[in-house]
Design a protein around this motif. Structure first.
Motif, PDB file in Angstrom:
ATOM      1  N   UNK A   1     -52.947  33.930  98.152  1.00 17.89           N
ATOM      2  CA  UNK A   1     -54.260  33.887  98.790  1.00 17.89           C
ATOM      3  C   UNK A   1     -55.047  35.167  98.503  1.00 17.89           C
ATOM      4  N   UNK A   2     -54.361  36.304  98.368  1.00 15.75           N
ATOM      5  CA  UNK A   2     -55.034  37.558  98.025  1.00 15.75           C
ATOM      6  C   UNK A   2     -55.640  37.487  96.627  1.00 15.75           C
ATOM      7  N   UNK A   3     -54.884  36.916  95.677  1.00 16.37           N
ATOM      8  CA  UNK A   3     -55.396  36.792  94.310  1.00 16.37           C
ATOM      9  C   UNK A   3     -56.558  35.808  94.235  1.00 16.37           C
ATOM     10  N   UNK A   4     -56.479  34.715  94.990  1.00 20.08           N
ATOM     11  CA  UNK A   4     -57.588  33.750  95.008  1.00 20.08           C
ATOM     12  C   UNK A   4     -58.834  34.390  95.623  1.00 20.08           C
ATOM     13  N   UNK A   5     -58.643  35.204  96.661  1.00 22.87           N
ATOM     14  CA  UNK A   5     -59.757  35.920  97.286  1.00 22.87           C
ATOM     15  C   UNK A   5     -60.404  36.883  96.288  1.00 22.87           C
ATOM     16  N   UNK A   6     -59.582  37.583  95.530  1.00 29.15           N
ATOM     17  CA  UNK A   6     -60.098  38.496  94.503  1.00 29.15           C
ATOM     18  C   UNK A   6     -60.935  37.733  93.480  1.00 29.15           C
ATOM     19  N   UNK A   7     -60.461  36.554  93.085  1.00 27.09           N
ATOM     20  CA  UNK A   7     -61.225  35.724  92.159  1.00 27.09           C
ATOM     21  C   UNK A   7     -62.561  35.299  92.723  1.00 27.09           C
ATOM     22  N   UNK A   8     -62.596  34.971  94.012  1.00 19.24           N
ATOM     23  CA  UNK A   8     -63.848  34.575  94.666  1.00 19.24           C
ATOM     24  C   UNK A   8     -64.833  35.753  94.753  1.00 19.24           C
ATOM     25  N   UNK A   9     -64.296  36.947  95.003  1.00 19.66           N
ATOM     26  CA  UNK A   9     -65.149  38.139  95.030  1.00 19.66           C
ATOM     27  C   UNK A   9     -65.824  38.342  93.683  1.00 19.66           C
ATOM     28  N   UNK A  10     -65.040  38.228  92.615  1.00 21.25           N
ATOM     29  CA  UNK A  10     -65.592  38.426  91.276  1.00 21.25           C
ATOM     30  C   UNK A  10     -66.617  37.340  90.947  1.00 21.25           C
ATOM     31  N   UNK A  11     -66.348  36.108  91.353  1.00 25.73           N
ATOM     32  CA  UNK A  11     -67.295  35.014  91.102  1.00 25.73           C
ATOM     33  C   UNK A  11     -68.620  35.265  91.823  1.00 25.73           C
ATOM     34  N   UNK A  12     -68.537  35.694  93.095  1.00 24.23           N
ATOM     35  CA  UNK A  12     -69.767  35.976  93.835  1.00 24.23           C
ATOM     36  C   UNK A  12     -70.534  37.121  93.195  1.00 24.23           C
ATOM     37  N   UNK A  13     -69.810  38.154  92.777  1.00 19.05           N
ATOM     38  CA  UNK A  13     -70.459  39.296  92.130  1.00 19.05           C
ATOM     39  C   UNK A  13     -71.173  38.869  90.850  1.00 19.05           C
TER      40      UNK A  13
END
Length: 409
Positions: free
Chosen positions: A233-245
């Motif tokens: 879930x931490x890695x998926x969250x990191x991916x979502x952060x990068x997508x939003x950025x």
């Protein structure tokens, strides 16, 4: 007067294997190169340290461990009468040293997110080709071995197969740093049992139990460590952060980030061929760029990016549910509706907070690069046929699990 720098440091101390000797000056110079030194700043296990606090080791350590195991493998095979020339041995050392040089920040966590459309093996190869030009063609044989173009198949198998030096190191290393004892394998015994038959890497019959333990250890490490739900879930969250950025950047907003990170945030589509400019910029990007930017984004005026960034930095991770069967559409819609109303989100914003996916684990693939057992009479069998381990055949099947992530109330 400019004197040529002499390479004095020939030995490194490793917590897994003890003292590791650097084979020659070319290898030393490659290790000293900025492209390789970047691996000191790339986490071997992504965000697994959020689950296992000791898992802060780097890709650099892994690569050095791999070259130690490769030297051992070459010595063993030569002892058994397998002809490996000095150039071939050096090619093996260089290929295994550089096999992960193309990993981006947080290793697999952001693969295909920073440079979309290209995996880390392709980037590794590009780095090797650039270094080959810089080192006057001395990496040519290593590149052929890495690509599987060497006329001797077993050389490539030592680099990339289901019993290669890469796997033998990372299972032991990740087991050591996480404290998960199930991943602890006897890499020394496995290497000692290696041989070559008809140009294929094989394991002698008396090593079959070590192979069985290796396959079981790999399965356990994937479920307990690499696919641990909190790390996932931490890695998926990191991916979502990068997508939003990236989405904000495409819409004209300027986010605080390093020059190298900004370069990739502004990249609008996947690429088929990585340019020298892109490669050089990629070589400047590491875990520190990503985390430094995310810390800044906590105070950015976009509520989605701010909230996601704060969640990761302060380890306030989303809830994750994992099950063996696919999640029903009605259940997913119920979760989405509840989260949307609770946090007052638009449909677009909701996709950053509620997401689903599938994970898979296959401890052994009997269809390609399989592990062959060599009997005393010269016959060869796949390990699943040779083994009397009841579960080994089952371990070659792919197991799927399904997950949904959403914010905790």
């Amino acid at each position: 007067m400019n004197e040529k720098k002499t390479n004095k440091l020939k030995i490194l101390n490793d917590p897994i294997y003890g003292f590791i000797s650097i084979p020659n000056e070319l290898i030393y110079d490659l290790i000293e190169h900025p492209y390789f030194q970047r691996l000191r700043r790339i986490s071997q296990m992504g965000l697994s340290h959020l689950v296992y606090p000791g898992a802060n080791h780097s890709r650099f350590q892994h690569a050095i461990g791999c070259i130690y195991l490769m030297q051992k493998a070459v010595r063993i095979l030569r002892f058994k009468g397998i002809q490996i020339s000095k150039d071939e041995a050096n090619g093996l050392y260089i290929a295994i040293l550089l096999h992960d040089i193309g990993h981006g920040a947080f290793s697999h966590a952001l693969e295909n997110n920073i440079i979309s459309g290209i995996d880390h093996e392709t980037i590794s190869l590009k780095f090797m080709e650039v270094l080959n030009d810089e080192f006057d063609g001395k990496l040519s044989l290593a590149i052929d071995i890495f690509k599987g173009n060497s006329p001797r198949n077993f050389l490539h198998q030592l680099i990339s197969s289901q019993l290669d030096m890469d796997r033998l190191d990372y299972l032991n290393r990740d087991s050591f740093y996480t404290g998960v004892a199930e991943g602890n394998i006897s890499s020394e015994r496995l290497i000692t049992m290696l041989n070559v038959k008809e140009d294929c890497l094989v394991v002698e019959e008396k090593g079959i139990y070590s192979v069985e333990k290796f396959i079981v250890a790999r399965r356990l490490m994937y479920w307990q460590v690499y696919l641990h739900k909190t790390g996932l879930v931490a890695e998926k969250l990191l991916g979502k952060i990068l997508k939003r950025a990236k989405d904000l950047t495409f819409n004209g907003q300027k986010l605080p980030a390093s020059k190298a990170f900004t370069y990739f945030l502004e990249q609008k589509s996947s690429i088929e061929e990585i340019s020298i400019e892109t490669l050089k910029t990629f070589a400047k990007l590491d875990d520190y760029d990503i985390f430094s930017a995310i810390k800044e984004w906590i105070s950015f005026d976009d509520k989605v990016l701010s909230k996601l960034s704060e969640s990761l930095i302060n380890r306030i991770l989303p809830k994750i549910e994992i099950q063996k069967e696919p999640l029903s559409e009605s259940y997913i819609e119920t979760i989405k509706k509840e989260v949307k109303n609770t946090f007052n989100l638009t449909d677009d914003e909701l996709n950053y907070f509620v997401y689903t996916g599938r994970i898979q684990n296959q401890a052994y693939d009997a269809t390609k690069n399989n592990i062959q057992i060599l009997y005393k009479n010269g016959t060869i069998k796949d390990v699943t046929e040779a083994s009397d381990h009841l579960n080994l055949q089952a371990l070659s099947n792919t197991v799927y699990k399904y997950y949904i992530c959403y914010p905790k109330k």
